[in-house]
Design an enzyme around this catalytic site. Structure first.
Site, PDB file in Angstrom:
ATOM      1  N   LYS A  57       4.129  11.125   3.684  1.00 46.79           N
ATOM      2  CA  LYS A  57       3.878  10.957   5.110  1.00 46.79           C
ATOM      3  C   LYS A  57       5.179  11.163   5.890  1.00 46.79           C
ATOM      4  CE  LYS A  57       1.762   7.835   8.449  1.00 46.79           C
ATOM      5  NZ  LYS A  57       1.098   6.533   8.672  1.00 46.79           N
TER       6      LYS A  57
ATOM      7  N   ARG B 227      -1.906  -0.351  -2.063  1.00 46.53           N
ATOM      8  CA  ARG B 227      -0.560  -0.232  -1.470  1.00 46.53           C
ATOM      9  C   ARG B 227      -0.157  -1.563  -0.841  1.00 46.53           C
ATOM     10  NH1 ARG B 227       3.135   3.526   0.656  1.00 46.53           N
ATOM     11  NH2 ARG B 227       3.749   3.239   2.840  1.00 46.53           N
TER      12      ARG B 227
ATOM     13  N   HIS C 244       8.633   3.462   4.409  1.00 38.43           N
ATOM     14  CA  HIS C 244       8.499   3.071   5.812  1.00 38.43           C
ATOM     15  C   HIS C 244       9.739   3.458   6.597  1.00 38.43           C
ATOM     16  CE1 HIS C 244       5.280  -0.290   5.105  1.00 38.43           C
ATOM     17  NE2 HIS C 244       4.759   0.904   5.202  1.00 38.43           N
TER      18      HIS C 244
ATOM     19  N   TYR D 267       4.057  -7.707   5.786  1.00 39.60           N
ATOM     20  CA  TYR D 267       3.602  -8.310   4.536  1.00 39.60           C
ATOM     21  C   TYR D 267       4.081  -9.746   4.355  1.00 39.60           C
ATOM     22  CZ  TYR D 267       2.083  -3.614   3.523  1.00 39.60           C
ATOM     23  OH  TYR D 267       1.450  -2.403   3.605  1.00 39.60           O
TER      24      TYR D 267
ATOM     25  N   ARG E 150       0.507   6.166  -1.282  1.00 39.27           N
ATOM     26  CA  ARG E 150      -0.724   6.398  -0.529  1.00 39.27           C
ATOM     27  C   ARG E 150      -1.656   7.266  -1.375  1.00 39.27           C
ATOM     28  NH1 ARG E 150       3.749   7.126   2.717  1.00 39.27           N
ATOM     29  NH2 ARG E 150       3.896   5.752   4.565  1.00 39.27           N
TER      30      ARG E 150
ATOM     31  N   HIS F 196      -5.872   2.147   0.087  1.00 42.43           N
ATOM     32  CA  HIS F 196      -4.713   1.591   0.790  1.00 42.43           C
ATOM     33  C   HIS F 196      -4.534   0.110   0.465  1.00 42.43           C
ATOM     34  CE1 HIS F 196      -1.768   3.299   3.489  1.00 42.43           C
ATOM     35  NE2 HIS F 196      -1.679   2.152   4.120  1.00 42.43           N
TER      36      HIS F 196
END
Length: 292
Positions: free
Chosen positions: A165, A239, A262, A271, A140, A236
């Protein structure tokens, strides 16, 4: 009056700040929650601790009627929920305020050729290297600017991401091409006195401070314009491209989940809907009606 005198903070606001500090909320979260309560107080026209259930219900209707996006609406509710649940210990007041469903949209993904053009069109070596890193690791923007030189491990070919994150540490992949680009940037930055010992990998104008995510986003928007890419592009996006292109290379989705940091596999599975190389490999049932 001395302009340097700090503004007076009400006891109620200070209590909310202390409640957030106790839970070690990030500065960004604290700012967002305080802003949510301030805007509600402005709508109410009096102190927010005098609000009723109906006041909060009317406020949500006001936000909806004035075109507030689902994401912004839910952010406002989260801030108010903390204020009433924790600071005031009046959780019952939020009974009629409910978060709304956020429409799921597929991310914008560039082709490999477009990513190459985008990075090449970046205005200077620092930005070009930062964009290369974002695409080559899937980090990120906030994680890219938080990197320090000591986070590069050329022996293990990894990048250490501290407190990404969710306040979690993890390792990102470091490819030979990216390592060489980082070394070129390090040599140039050191020669120009822009990088301090053990300092930021991407320092700002003042090397004591890191490059900001806002500066990085401005850089990628300028690069997209220069490369004549008319898709909606942000940091982003790189990413999204990282994950999608790995998926198209048949990398296991669980590996991609770990690389992206994640928590849920469902998030990574999004995706599969934008990996067009995979879609092209699927044979339509219609084709089977007319075999060659």
């Amino acid at each position: 009056m001395d302009s340097s005198t700090p503004p007076v903070i009400s006891p109620l606001r200070q209590r909310m700040i202390d409640d957030m500090r106790m839970r070690k909320f990030t500065a960004k979260t604290q700012s967002g929650y305080l802003r949510a309560v301030k805007r509600f107080a402005g709508f109410l026209g009096r102190s927010p601790d005098t609000a009723t259930v109906e006041d909060l219900r009317w406020y949500q209707l006001h936000l909806v009627d004035t075109g507030t996006s689902p994401i912004s609406l839910n952010a406002a509710i989260a801030g108010l929920k903390f204020f009433f649940d924790v600071t005031l210990d009046r959780a019952e007041l939020m009974a009629k305020m409910q978060p709304v469903r956020v429409p799921q949209r597929l991310p914008v993904v560039l082709s490999r050729e477009e990513v190459g053009r985008l990075i090449a069109a970046s205005g200077n070596l620092k930005h070009q290297t930062a964009l290369s890193l974002a695409y080559g690791t899937g980090l990120r923007a906030s994680e890219v600017v938080a990197l320090k030189v000591c986070d590069i491990d050329s022996q293990r070919m990894t990048l250490r991401v501290e407190q990404g994150k969710g306040r979690k540490d993890r390792y990102a992949m470091l490819s030979p091409v990216l390592l060489e680009r980082l070394r070129v940037w390090w040599r140039v930055a050191r020669a120009q006195g822009k990088m301090l010992d053990g300092g930021w990998l991407f320092p700002g104008l003042n090397p004591i401070e890191s490059l900001s995510t806002r500066q990085l986003n401005r850089a990628i928007h300028a690069a997209a314009a220069e490369a004549k890419i008319d898709k909606r592009v942000s940091m982003h996006t790189l990413r999204h491209c990282f994950a999608t292109h790995l998926l198209e290379q048949k990398v296991d989705i669980r590996v991609i989940q770990v690389l992206l940091g994640h928590k849920q596999l469902d998030t990574t599975a999004l995706y599969t809907q934008v990996a067009t190389d995979i879609l092209r490999e699927v044979v339509s049932p219609l084709e089977m009606l007319h075999p060659e």
